[in-house]
Write a protein that holds these residues in place. Sequence first.
Motif, PDB file in Angstrom:
ATOM      1  N   ALA A  28     -10.845   7.623  -7.778  1.00 30.12           N
ATOM      2  CA  ALA A  28     -11.246   6.742  -6.673  1.00 30.12           C
ATOM      3  C   ALA A  28     -10.125   6.656  -5.640  1.00 30.12           C
ATOM      4  O   ALA A  28      -8.947   6.524  -5.987  1.00 30.12           O
ATOM      5  N   PHE A  29     -10.513   6.709  -4.384  1.00 31.92           N
ATOM      6  CA  PHE A  29      -9.592   6.613  -3.257  1.00 31.92           C
ATOM      7  C   PHE A  29     -10.158   5.592  -2.280  1.00 31.92           C
ATOM      8  O   PHE A  29     -11.381   5.476  -2.140  1.00 31.92           O
ATOM      9  N   HIS A  30      -9.283   4.882  -1.594  1.00 35.24           N
ATOM     10  CA  HIS A  30      -9.729   3.811  -0.712  1.00 35.24           C
ATOM     11  C   HIS A  30      -9.044   3.922   0.644  1.00 35.24           C
ATOM     12  O   HIS A  30      -7.839   4.152   0.712  1.00 35.24           O
ATOM     13  N   LEU A  31      -9.822   3.737   1.688  1.00 38.46           N
ATOM     14  CA  LEU A  31      -9.272   3.657   3.045  1.00 38.46           C
ATOM     15  C   LEU A  31      -9.796   2.376   3.672  1.00 38.46           C
ATOM     16  O   LEU A  31     -11.011   2.223   3.843  1.00 38.46           O
ATOM     17  N   ARG A  32      -8.868   1.479   3.968  1.00 35.37           N
ATOM     18  CA  ARG A  32      -9.212   0.267   4.693  1.00 35.37           C
ATOM     19  C   ARG A  32      -8.414   0.302   5.988  1.00 35.37           C
ATOM     20  O   ARG A  32      -7.247   0.694   5.991  1.00 35.37           O
ATOM     21  N   ASP A  66     -16.268  18.634  -8.791  1.00 37.50           N
ATOM     22  CA  ASP A  66     -17.711  18.814  -8.895  1.00 37.50           C
ATOM     23  C   ASP A  66     -18.500  18.119  -7.797  1.00 37.50           C
ATOM     24  O   ASP A  66     -19.524  18.633  -7.344  1.00 37.50           O
ATOM     25  N   ASP A  67     -18.076  16.925  -7.391  1.00 33.24           N
ATOM     26  CA  ASP A  67     -18.888  16.143  -6.464  1.00 33.24           C
ATOM     27  C   ASP A  67     -18.020  15.117  -5.751  1.00 33.24           C
ATOM     28  O   ASP A  67     -16.940  14.767  -6.223  1.00 33.24           O
ATOM     29  N   ALA A  68     -18.520  14.642  -4.626  1.00 29.43           N
ATOM     30  CA  ALA A  68     -17.856  13.583  -3.868  1.00 29.43           C
ATOM     31  C   ALA A  68     -18.885  12.552  -3.451  1.00 29.43           C
ATOM     32  O   ALA A  68     -20.017  12.895  -3.104  1.00 29.43           O
ATOM     33  N   LEU A  69     -18.491  11.296  -3.492  1.00 26.69           N
ATOM     34  CA  LEU A  69     -19.298  10.188  -2.994  1.00 26.69           C
ATOM     35  C   LEU A  69     -18.434   9.408  -2.018  1.00 26.69           C
ATOM     36  O   LEU A  69     -17.334   8.973  -2.369  1.00 26.69           O
ATOM     37  N   VAL A  70     -18.913   9.250  -0.793  1.00 27.62           N
ATOM     38  CA  VAL A  70     -18.206   8.492   0.233  1.00 27.62           C
ATOM     39  C   VAL A  70     -19.034   7.240   0.491  1.00 27.62           C
ATOM     40  O   VAL A  70     -20.187   7.330   0.926  1.00 27.62           O
ATOM     41  N   ALA A 114     -22.989   3.459   4.875  1.00 30.67           N
ATOM     42  CA  ALA A 114     -23.845   4.416   4.168  1.00 30.67           C
ATOM     43  C   ALA A 114     -23.157   4.875   2.889  1.00 30.67           C
ATOM     44  O   ALA A 114     -21.978   4.613   2.673  1.00 30.67           O
ATOM     45  N   ARG A 115     -23.926   5.574   2.061  1.00 32.21           N
ATOM     46  CA  ARG A 115     -23.400   6.305   0.911  1.00 32.21           C
ATOM     47  C   ARG A 115     -23.688   7.775   1.169  1.00 32.21           C
ATOM     48  O   ARG A 115     -24.846   8.157   1.281  1.00 32.21           O
ATOM     49  N   LEU A 116     -22.641   8.563   1.265  1.00 27.74           N
ATOM     50  CA  LEU A 116     -22.781   9.981   1.568  1.00 27.74           C
ATOM     51  C   LEU A 116     -22.378  10.797   0.350  1.00 27.74           C
ATOM     52  O   LEU A 116     -21.305  10.598  -0.206  1.00 27.74           O
ATOM     53  N   ARG A 117     -23.237  11.707  -0.053  1.00 30.26           N
ATOM     54  CA  ARG A 117     -22.891  12.620  -1.152  1.00 30.26           C
ATOM     55  C   ARG A 117     -22.190  13.831  -0.577  1.00 30.26           C
ATOM     56  O   ARG A 117     -22.158  14.049   0.633  1.00 30.26           O
ATOM     57  N   ASN A 118     -21.682  14.644  -1.454  1.00 26.94           N
ATOM     58  CA  ASN A 118     -21.030  15.884  -1.060  1.00 26.94           C
ATOM     59  C   ASN A 118     -21.893  16.591  -0.012  1.00 26.94           C
ATOM     60  O   ASN A 118     -23.052  16.889  -0.258  1.00 26.94           O
ATOM     61  N   ALA A 119     -21.340  16.826   1.157  1.00 27.55           N
ATOM     62  CA  ALA A 119     -22.101  17.403   2.263  1.00 27.55           C
ATOM     63  C   ALA A 119     -21.791  18.888   2.436  1.00 27.55           C
ATOM     64  O   ALA A 119     -21.820  19.400   3.541  1.00 27.55           O
ATOM     65  N   ILE A 148     -13.739   2.301   3.608  1.00 28.38           N
ATOM     66  CA  ILE A 148     -14.360   3.512   3.078  1.00 28.38           C
ATOM     67  C   ILE A 148     -13.778   3.755   1.691  1.00 28.38           C
ATOM     68  O   ILE A 148     -12.559   3.778   1.522  1.00 28.38           O
ATOM     69  N   ASP A 149     -14.651   3.910   0.709  1.00 31.04           N
ATOM     70  CA  ASP A 149     -14.229   4.225  -0.648  1.00 31.04           C
ATOM     71  C   ASP A 149     -14.784   5.598  -1.004  1.00 31.04           C
ATOM     72  O   ASP A 149     -15.944   5.898  -0.699  1.00 31.04           O
ATOM     73  N   ILE A 150     -13.960   6.411  -1.636  1.00 34.21           N
ATOM     74  CA  ILE A 150     -14.341   7.782  -1.967  1.00 34.21           C
ATOM     75  C   ILE A 150     -14.120   8.003  -3.449  1.00 34.21           C
ATOM     76  O   ILE A 150     -13.068   7.639  -3.986  1.00 34.21           O
ATOM     77  N   VAL A 151     -15.112   8.599  -4.111  1.00 36.14           N
ATOM     78  CA  VAL A 151     -14.991   8.942  -5.520  1.00 36.14           C
ATOM     79  C   VAL A 151     -15.181  10.450  -5.647  1.00 36.14           C
ATOM     80  O   VAL A 151     -16.208  10.982  -5.234  1.00 36.14           O
ATOM     81  N   ILE A 152     -14.172  11.107  -6.209  1.00 36.35           N
ATOM     82  CA  ILE A 152     -14.253  12.537  -6.470  1.00 36.35           C
ATOM     83  C   ILE A 152     -14.469  12.691  -7.972  1.00 36.35           C
ATOM     84  O   ILE A 152     -13.687  12.185  -8.773  1.00 36.35           O
TER      85      ILE A 152
END
Length: 160
Positions: A28-32, A66-70, A114-119, A148-152
């Motif tokens: 998990a990564f976070h950008l505020r 494998d995947d990313a969730l933004v 929004a929730r964005l999957r690997n694009a 923005i929170d990102i999960v790889i």
Amino acid sequence: MAEVKVSHFRGRQFGGAAGAYGNTTSLAFHLRTTAQGAAANSNSAAALAVDDVVDLGGLPAGFRMDDALVVISSGLTAEVTGSLGFKYEDGENDALVPQDAAYFGAGLDLATAARLRNASSKALVTLPKPARLILTIAGAANAKAGQIDIVIQGELTGAR
């Protein structure tokens, strides 16, 4: 172009254990951003601008991505977009797995909740050496608070 580094607590992963739990890992990564548009908890007080590269944190060697969730819970300024990818910590490219600033996607709308999957439809890669997850700002400069929170997600296969 500025390079902005966001500080994170290192205990943000579970996985890599032997036995019943397997090697699946979520990082998990976070950008505020502040009300002025700067990355909070970073090495820069300047607002994020077009072409700024935000270093979100480390990706370990041997990690198959494998995947990313933004998750954009509070969008940035209108028109702000970005590319999500990786670069190697040592700055040297790898012939088999080249650095890719848009590995997970380009032109991501960072202004709208929004929730964005690997694009991206790029082939899965396993990092041969330690890398950094990077977000490259495009479209417009940021001038407001956002989150923005990102999960790889991937598998820890072990360093080569």
